[in-house]
Design an enzyme around this catalytic site. Structure first.
Site, PDB file in Angstrom:
ATOM      1  N   ASP A  18       0.824  -1.204   0.000  1.00 29.54           N
ATOM      2  CA  ASP A  18       0.000   0.000   0.000  1.00 29.54           C
ATOM      3  C   ASP A  18       0.861   1.259   0.000  1.00 29.54           C
ATOM      4  O   ASP A  18       1.915   1.289   0.640  1.00 29.54           O
ATOM      5  CB  ASP A  18      -0.895  -0.011   1.244  1.00 29.54           C
ATOM      6  N   ASN A  63     -10.392  -2.709  -6.461  1.00 34.90           N
ATOM      7  CA  ASN A  63      -9.571  -1.812  -7.267  1.00 34.90           C
ATOM      8  C   ASN A  63     -10.145  -1.554  -8.660  1.00 34.90           C
ATOM      9  O   ASN A  63      -9.763  -0.588  -9.332  1.00 34.90           O
ATOM     10  CB  ASN A  63      -8.146  -2.358  -7.412  1.00 34.90           C
TER      11      ASN A  63
END
Length: 246
Positions: A21, A69
């Site tokens: 991340d 996503n």
């Protein structure tokens, strides 16, 4: 002193999983486009794969692209897919040289044809390697994985392939995307967030969790060593008492 000197090579985690991340935030801090953050993040991927291979880690799973996503801007999704294909082609020789097997988990049907073809080609070329298994979680969501497992098991019960009384942890494991992998020992998340984000919810039941503020493009070899050192300082009891473990 190199942090590697503090690692007990006889007590390495068998399976490390990483939530990578912070690419976008890294790019923003640099005043760059998000795409360049993903490009820089791919360099960290290479660095961590090589480091795990040198250490002797048998399984490394990277959360590369989640089911959620797909909701990102199309230009960013397209960029991520192009980077993935480019890196697969670029790193194939390394995977072959180091005898690293490529594995994937997730909903393949949602991936572009070019990505599926590239992944299948690399998986075929590396399928017999046993030094390390590199698993890419692509279009992956743990809840979707568990729902699919429940559906498949229910269908087998309905068709008398298995009995309802025989359903246990092993049966469920056999119907997950990760059926050929051991449970996760160490889960790492970069960027300062303290969430699991729908990643390997079943498989991390007894994993040690390690969170770092470092953004993924800046996460390198020494940072992985720190995570492993933290892991080795912990007492893994699996529901038992300290006295039972000792």
């Amino acid at each position: 002193m190199n942090l590697l000197d503090n690692i007990d090579t006889k007590r390495l985690p068998e399976h490390i999983a990483i939530i990578m991340d912070g690419n976008g935030r890294w790019a923003k801090k640099q005043g760059l486009l998000r795409a360049l953050g993903h490009e820089r993040g791919s360099e960290s991927v290479k660095d961590i794969i090589r480091t795990c291979n040198r250490l002797g880690i048998k399984n490394l799973t990277l959360y590369a692209f989640s089911t959620e996503n797909w909701n990102r801007p199309k230009i960013e999704v397209d960029t991520l897919m192009k980077i993935l294909v480019k890196q697969l082609r670029k790193e194939l020789s390394t995977l072959e040289d180091k005898k690293i097997r490529l594995n994937t988990i997730g909903n393949f049907d949602q991936l572009p044809t070019s990505v599926r073809n590239e992944l299948n080609a690399v998986k075929e070329r590396t399928k017999d390697f046993t030094t390390m298994t590199l698993t890419l979680a692509l279009s992956y969501g743990a809840r979707e994985e568990i729902v699919n497992a429940v559906k498949n098991i229910s269908d087998k019960v309905k068709n008398n392939i298995i009995s309802i009384d025989s359903i246990d942890d092993l049966i469920i494991n056999e119907h997950l995307y990760t059926h050929n992998l051991p449970d996760v020992d160490l889960l790492i998340r970069t960027s300062g967030e303290h969430r699991i984000s729908n990643f390997l919810l079943w498989q991390i039941a007894y994993a040690e969790l390690y969170f770092t503020d470092i953004l993924w493009p800046d996460f390198k070899e020494q940072d992985l060593y720190e995570a492993i050192i933290s892991y080795q300082k912990r007492e893994r009891r699996f529901g038992k008492t300290s006295e039972q473990i000792k």
